[in-house]
Design a protein around this motif. Structure first.
Motif, PDB file in Angstrom:
ATOM      1  N   THR A 160       3.806  -8.339  -2.301  1.00 11.66           N
ATOM      2  CA  THR A 160       2.177  -8.829  -1.250  1.00 11.66           C
ATOM      3  C   THR A 160       2.785  -9.857  -0.155  1.00 11.66           C
ATOM      4  O   THR A 160       2.223 -10.149   0.018  1.00 11.66           O
ATOM      5  N   LYS A 194      -4.042  -4.753  -7.400  1.00 10.34           N
ATOM      6  CA  LYS A 194      -4.094  -4.149  -6.148  1.00 10.34           C
ATOM      7  C   LYS A 194      -3.037  -2.902  -7.414  1.00 10.34           C
ATOM      8  O   LYS A 194      -3.686  -1.442  -6.876  1.00 10.34           O
ATOM      9  N   ASP A 248       0.940  -0.734   0.319  1.00  7.86           N
ATOM     10  CA  ASP A 248       0.156   0.203  -0.010  1.00  7.86           C
ATOM     11  C   ASP A 248       0.930   1.470  -0.022  1.00  7.86           C
ATOM     12  O   ASP A 248       0.633   2.519  -1.017  1.00  7.86           O
ATOM     13  N   ASP A 288      -5.385  -2.006 -10.466  1.00  4.78           N
ATOM     14  CA  ASP A 288      -5.926  -0.731 -10.574  1.00  4.78           C
ATOM     15  C   ASP A 288      -5.536   0.640 -10.007  1.00  4.78           C
ATOM     16  O   ASP A 288      -6.159   1.824  -9.749  1.00  4.78           O
ATOM     17  N   HIS A 289      -4.369   0.902  -8.898  1.00  2.00           N
ATOM     18  CA  HIS A 289      -3.715   1.726  -8.689  1.00  2.00           C
ATOM     19  C   HIS A 289      -2.954   2.239  -9.975  1.00  2.00           C
ATOM     20  O   HIS A 289      -2.141   3.491  -9.827  1.00  2.00           O
TER      21      HIS A 289
END
Length: 203
Positions: free
Chosen positions: A123, A105, A46, A108-109
């Motif tokens: 991850t 993810k 993140d 998606d970013h």
């Protein structure tokens, strides 16, 4: 997906807490190592993709699952140690899930393909690397077993499928099963990545 994600968190927390118990750490140490193992890879992911604050800090289910599982390992580790094969199977499933979800993810970013694949691998393996460093071990992914490469392959499959515009559900399943199967097969066949040959010196 939330349920599967939390199962992965629980499995990795148990792995970390078990390693801490083996090092004879106290209650706080066991819980801390378990939580770092379960949440570390996701937190690093993140931060790298700019999804701050990290999900582990904003969603109570993740922290609670990791903490409760680690506490359970502190008290129940003799019984859990007998289930080593089951833990290895669950760990392989968690690796596949986290690698694929992490890569998605990243996509998606807006992370480019190669970066998204690396995000998926981070991850999947990040928590285990942090666990080994904190318990003064050379990270397993750096010196033996097919682990990081399986994670990388699964992440590559799901990122490639999104690049070609395929629906996510089927490629996700394929990628998770691929990581899971490769990890278990490598354990069964005792496969490991190549290591350099170091010749003996005389005199």
């Amino acid at each position: 997906m939330l349920v599967l994600d939390l199962i992965g968190v629980a499995v990795f927390a148990a792995s970390g807490a078990s390693a801490a118990v083996a090092k004879r750490l106290d209650l706080f140490g066991v819980v801390f190592i378990g939580m770092v193992t379960a949440l570390g890879g996701g937190v690093v992911r993140d931060v790298v993709i700019g999804a701050v604050p990290p999900l582990a800090f904003t969603d109570w289910e993740y922290v609670t699952t990791a903490a409760v599982t680690s506490l359970a390992m502190f008290w129940l580790h003799p019984q859990v140690d007998r289930l080593r094969r089951t833990m290895l199977v669950l760990d392989a499933a968690g690796l596949g899930l986290f690698s694929v979800v992490g890569a998605l993810k990243g996509v998606d970013h807006g992370v480019p393909m190669v970066g998204a694949i690396l995000v998926g691998m981070i991850t999947g393996i990040g928590g285990g690397v942090l666990r080994d460093v904190l318990t003064k071990e050379i990270p397993v992914v750096l010196h033996r077993e097919i682990y990081a490469s399986a994670s990388l392959l699964g992440a590559a499959v799901i990122v490639a499928s999104t690049h070609f515009g395929l629906a996510k559900q089927v490629p996700m399943t394929i990628a998770i099963v691929l990581v899971f199967g490769l990890r278990l097969l490598s354990l069964y066949r005792r496969w490991s990545a190549p290591t350099p040959r170091v010749g003996s010196t005389s005199g």
